[in-house]
Enzyme design. Sequence first.
Site, mmCIF file in Angstrom:
data_model
loop_
_atom_site.group_PDB
_atom_site.id
_atom_site.type_symbol
_atom_site.label_atom_id
_atom_site.label_comp_id
_atom_site.label_asym_id
_atom_site.label_seq_id
_atom_site.Cartn_x
_atom_site.Cartn_y
_atom_site.Cartn_z
ATOM 1 C CG HIS A 1 7.029 -3.710 9.204
ATOM 2 N ND1 HIS A 1 6.482 -4.949 9.356
ATOM 3 C CD2 HIS A 1 5.979 -2.837 9.360
ATOM 4 C CE1 HIS A 1 5.185 -4.850 9.581
ATOM 5 N NE2 HIS A 1 4.861 -3.589 9.592
ATOM 6 N NE ARG A 2 6.613 0.197 2.956
ATOM 7 C CZ ARG A 2 6.396 1.119 2.022
ATOM 8 N NH1 ARG A 2 7.369 1.957 1.702
ATOM 9 N NH2 ARG A 2 5.214 1.241 1.445
ATOM 10 C CB SER A 3 3.252 -5.263 3.548
ATOM 11 O OG SER A 3 3.377 -4.616 2.307
ATOM 12 C CB SER B 1 -0.916 -0.009 1.227
ATOM 13 O OG SER B 1 -0.182 0.001 2.423
ATOM 14 C CE LYS C 1 5.427 2.127 5.627
ATOM 15 N NZ LYS C 1 4.147 2.301 4.852
ATOM 16 C CE LYS D 1 3.227 0.788 10.004
ATOM 17 N NZ LYS D 1 1.916 0.826 9.342
ATOM 18 C CD GLU E 1 0.760 4.057 9.615
ATOM 19 O OE1 GLU E 1 1.105 3.469 10.656
ATOM 20 O OE2 GLU E 1 1.107 3.677 8.481
ATOM 21 C CG ASP F 1 -1.732 2.100 8.505
ATOM 22 O OD1 ASP F 1 -2.535 2.929 8.010
ATOM 23 O OD2 ASP F 1 -0.705 1.706 7.916
ATOM 24 C CG HIS G 1 -1.074 -5.364 4.241
ATOM 25 N ND1 HIS G 1 -0.476 -4.685 5.267
ATOM 26 C CD2 HIS G 1 -0.591 -4.824 3.104
ATOM 27 C CE1 HIS G 1 0.338 -3.770 4.781
ATOM 28 N NE2 HIS G 1 0.279 -3.818 3.468
ATOM 29 C CD GLN H 1 -2.157 -1.592 5.036
ATOM 30 O OE1 GLN H 1 -2.400 -1.327 3.870
ATOM 31 N NE2 GLN H 1 -1.107 -1.072 5.664
ATOM 32 C CD GLU H 2 -0.330 -1.715 9.101
ATOM 33 O OE1 GLU H 2 0.128 -1.139 10.120
ATOM 34 O OE2 GLU H 2 0.232 -1.695 8.005
ATOM 35 C CG ASP I 1 2.574 5.092 5.618
ATOM 36 O OD1 ASP I 1 3.612 5.397 4.991
ATOM 37 O OD2 ASP I 1 2.061 3.954 5.542
ATOM 38 C CD GLU J 1 2.388 -4.994 7.716
ATOM 39 O OE1 GLU J 1 1.858 -4.602 8.784
ATOM 40 O OE2 GLU J 1 2.882 -4.221 6.877
#
Length: 425
Positions: free
Chosen positions: A363-365, A40, A335, A386, A283, A239, A152, A160-161, A310, A202
């Site tokens: 991190h990234r996915s 994303s 990031k 995260k 986020e 997020d 994700h 997403q999170e 982000d 993730e």
Amino acid sequence: TIAKILGQEVLDSRGNPTVEVHIFLNSGIVGRAIVPSGASTGEKEAVELRDGEKRYGGKGVRKAVANVNDVIGPALEGMNITDQRAIDYKMIELDGTDNKGKLGANAILGVSLAAAHTAAAALGIPLYRYIGGVNSAILPVPCMNVINGGVHAQNSVDFQEFKIAPHNAPDFETAIQIGEECFHALKQVLHDKGHNTGVGDEGGYAPDLKSNDEAVEFILRAIEKAGYTPGDDVSICLDPATSEMYKDGGYFFFSSTEETKSADDMVRLWEDWMNKYPIVLLEDGLGENDWEGWKTLTDTLGDKVELVGDDIFCTNPAILQQAIDKGIGNSILIKLNQIGTLTETLETIELANRNNYNCYVSHRSGETEDTTIADLTVGIGCGHLKTGSGCRSERVAKFNQLLRIERELGSAAKYAGIGAFKNVK
Ligand code: PGA
Ligand code: ZN
């Protein structure tokens, strides 16, 4: 001094190619880094160079690797490894574009991070101390992404999170233990209700739930089942990655109800959630191109909760400056591969710090065993990061590195706790 730079193609956690870089010094010392990759992604991120050929569905990185070996390597040979800024700006100059589109941000970041690792090794100090200096001692609250939705996961959850933050702990080691206990309890409460407990990109569970609210409610139940108190011991971070939902000026709930909400509706939704749930961080509560909505969101909730940008900021100092000028958000996601060098990332962090914005490392996915972000988090002392749920080795690798750092620091180590979150009382 740099003797040789070697790039090669390896794999990330989704099985897609990515760039690994080794730097060899004349002294025989070697350092290495591997670049992550997002799904994303923000529109203004630096360009990840992909081959676009048949192999790996176009995702090969042989061109980026060739840029490391044939262009960047020869240009940096003979440079002093501890001059990170000169190394990074040399690559920016070689690339010559605004978005690193010529050589590829994946090529450039691989070299940039390998340089930092090699320099730390040459100096005989840990990477976090190379980045942050003698006083680097703050261990972060691990915001663990225990339910995955959006792009994700293939499920009915739009956001997403959904993350848990075990902030009430004496140290990082105990925080991880609490987080894992809640993560394991979540598996049980989901399973008890007949839900699938397979995991997403993730490492969070990716159940088909009736609503986005239900995701938070399962998490609260899991925290209690594990013996902790939601809010007092363990808080919630979100997020929703709403840039992925933004269509024709509204927010489309593509995984669940297929309804569309306005920015004002979304702000009301978040306000309602802040009142109902122990949320300490939101986020990308609105989309990257919805600056007006972001302004309303910040004016409404910015003094109560950490509002992290982000996709909207892309770790970019020029964009962050615009946000500061307009009063948008109160924190920035960090990031490395959104901007493409360590030096520019540290410039963004400095700008944020000077303007009272929090930094939140991510991190990234698509990740790897590379643990640079663990050291970066301690080096800049931002107090929270995260890096996925409580499983999948590419996520846990960062926790393991933070456990090592905490043990190495011994009594000097300090756990950030709830104070890590902006404007949370
Ligand atoms: P990404 O997801 O790495 O797929 O962009 C992480 C995030 O949105 O923060
Ligand atoms: Zn995000």
